[in-house]
Scaffold this motif. Structure first.
Motif, mmCIF file in Angstrom:
data_model
loop_
_atom_site.group_PDB
_atom_site.id
_atom_site.type_symbol
_atom_site.label_atom_id
_atom_site.label_comp_id
_atom_site.label_asym_id
_atom_site.label_seq_id
_atom_site.Cartn_x
_atom_site.Cartn_y
_atom_site.Cartn_z
ATOM 1 N N GLU A 199 0.830 -1.209 0.000
ATOM 2 C CA GLU A 199 0.000 0.000 0.000
ATOM 3 C C GLU A 199 0.864 1.259 0.000
ATOM 4 O OE1 GLU A 199 -4.021 -0.674 2.415
ATOM 5 O OE2 GLU A 199 -2.288 -1.529 3.448
ATOM 6 N N ILE A 200 1.915 1.256 0.814
ATOM 7 C CA ILE A 200 2.788 2.425 0.892
ATOM 8 C C ILE A 200 3.459 2.675 -0.450
ATOM 9 C CG2 ILE A 200 4.904 3.314 1.952
ATOM 10 C CD1 ILE A 200 4.079 1.760 4.506
ATOM 11 N N SER A 201 3.960 1.617 -1.080
ATOM 12 C CA SER A 201 4.669 1.753 -2.352
ATOM 13 C C SER A 201 3.738 2.227 -3.465
ATOM 14 C CB SER A 201 5.303 0.412 -2.731
ATOM 15 O OG SER A 201 5.905 0.486 -4.008
ATOM 16 N N GLN A 202 2.552 1.647 -3.531
ATOM 17 C CA GLN A 202 1.638 1.993 -4.618
ATOM 18 C C GLN A 202 1.081 3.402 -4.461
ATOM 19 O OE1 GLN A 202 0.010 -2.143 -6.482
ATOM 20 N NE2 GLN A 202 -1.233 -1.322 -4.823
ATOM 21 N N LYS A 203 0.800 3.802 -3.252
ATOM 22 C CA LYS A 203 0.325 5.173 -3.052
ATOM 23 C C LYS A 203 1.436 6.173 -3.346
ATOM 24 C CE LYS A 203 -2.083 8.324 0.036
ATOM 25 N NZ LYS A 203 -2.524 8.622 1.410
ATOM 26 N N ARG A 204 2.671 5.849 -2.968
ATOM 27 C CA ARG A 204 3.793 6.739 -3.272
ATOM 28 C C ARG A 204 3.912 6.934 -4.782
ATOM 29 N NH1 ARG A 204 7.567 4.035 -1.033
ATOM 30 N NH2 ARG A 204 8.567 3.150 -2.860
ATOM 31 N N SER A 205 3.733 5.873 -5.550
ATOM 32 C CA SER A 205 3.782 5.970 -7.010
ATOM 33 C C SER A 205 2.644 6.828 -7.545
ATOM 34 C CB SER A 205 3.724 4.574 -7.639
ATOM 35 O OG SER A 205 4.858 3.805 -7.284
ATOM 36 N N ALA A 206 1.461 6.689 -6.955
ATOM 37 C CA ALA A 206 0.303 7.463 -7.405
ATOM 38 C C ALA A 206 0.490 8.955 -7.143
ATOM 39 C CB ALA A 206 -0.956 6.961 -6.713
ATOM 40 N N LEU A 207 1.201 9.276 -6.062
ATOM 41 C CA LEU A 207 1.394 10.673 -5.675
ATOM 42 C C LEU A 207 2.621 11.322 -6.314
ATOM 43 C CD1 LEU A 207 0.579 10.433 -1.871
ATOM 44 C CD2 LEU A 207 -0.689 11.796 -3.532
#
Length: 247
Positions: A199-207
């Motif tokens: 979750e942390i990695s994917q949200k970081r990519s989205a942001l």
């Protein structure tokens, strides 16, 4: 106390995605936003609570208060609770229809919020006038960098002497060691609040292309250039901070 009576859990990024779209404040995010920001932003609740106190101190009779990028209205309602000056109004603005709809519902539940108007609109074109308190609570970081100085200039120009801008932001640091340390600590904070590494990695990519943080000195210099006379950090937790800029 925040605005959502039944907080939905943020699980937007809990399954692996083949393609990660840029983050947006759509209906899916609006549904879980309270949980998302409390589990992602250290000190968020403290900032919201203190906006009430700062409003009580800085709001001037007969003036207008603005919450620019109001999302679900947590800061708006905190301002309303702290508003003791007479003949004032609060204008809350957001360009997300989903956020505005939920914010209007939250404001409508409060019988003391007759002076609050929630507007769907672009804060870059919102008229600022007769202002004594303006809040940009984790909003400027989503504005294109070239648009930030003109926005702050318009806010300062539309503010009464003695008025205050409350600016909360995620920040970066010029010192590489400190920047890396606080980056890691922030991720530890999110893990401690139940987010997985996925979750942390994917949200970081989205942001990555949407949220563009800056250094504290960059924020301070821009505010002083806009015409604010007293600028400094009043709250900081890891790589999140809030500044007061007084005209």
């Amino acid at each position: 106390m925040l605005v959502s009576p039944a907080m939905s859990k943020d699980q937007i990024y809990n399954e692996s995605m083949a393609k990660i779209a840029d983050f947006s404040f759509d209906a899916q995010v609006a549904d879980v936003f309270t949980d998302m920001i409390e589990r992602s932003v250290p000190g968020y609740r403290s900032i919201i609570t203190m906006i009430e106190t700062l409003t009580q101190h800085y709001a001037q009779p007969g003036s207008t208060l603005y919450d620019l990028g109001c999302s679900l209205g947590a800061a708006t309602l905190s301002m309303a609770r702290g508003l003791k000056a007479e003949n004032c109004r609060i204008i809350a603005v957001d360009n997300s229809a989903a956020m505005v709809e939920r914010c209007r519902t939250a404001v409508g539940r409060k019988h003391t919020c007759a002076s609050v108007r929630v507007v769907e609109g672009d804060i870059l074109t919102t008229e600022i006038s007769n202002a004594s308190v303006v809040v940009l609570n984790f909003t400027l970081q989503f504005i294109p960098p070239k648009e930030r100085a003109p926005l702050l200039q318009r806010i300062c120009d539309g503010m009464r002497p003695g008025g205050v801008l409350i600016l909360s932001e995620k920040v970066v640091f010029e010192d590489d060691h400190l920047n890396g340390l606080l980056f890691d600590i922030h991720h530890d904070f999110k893990r401690a609040h139940g987010y997985s590494d996925l979750e942390i990695s994917q949200k970081r990519s989205a942001l990555e292309n949407v949220l563009v943080p800056e250094t504290i000195p960059s924020h301070r210099d821009r505010l002083l250039s806009a015409g604010f006379t007293s600028v400094d950090v009043w709250f900081q937790c890891f790589n999140f901070m809030s500044m007061l800029a007084v005209k």
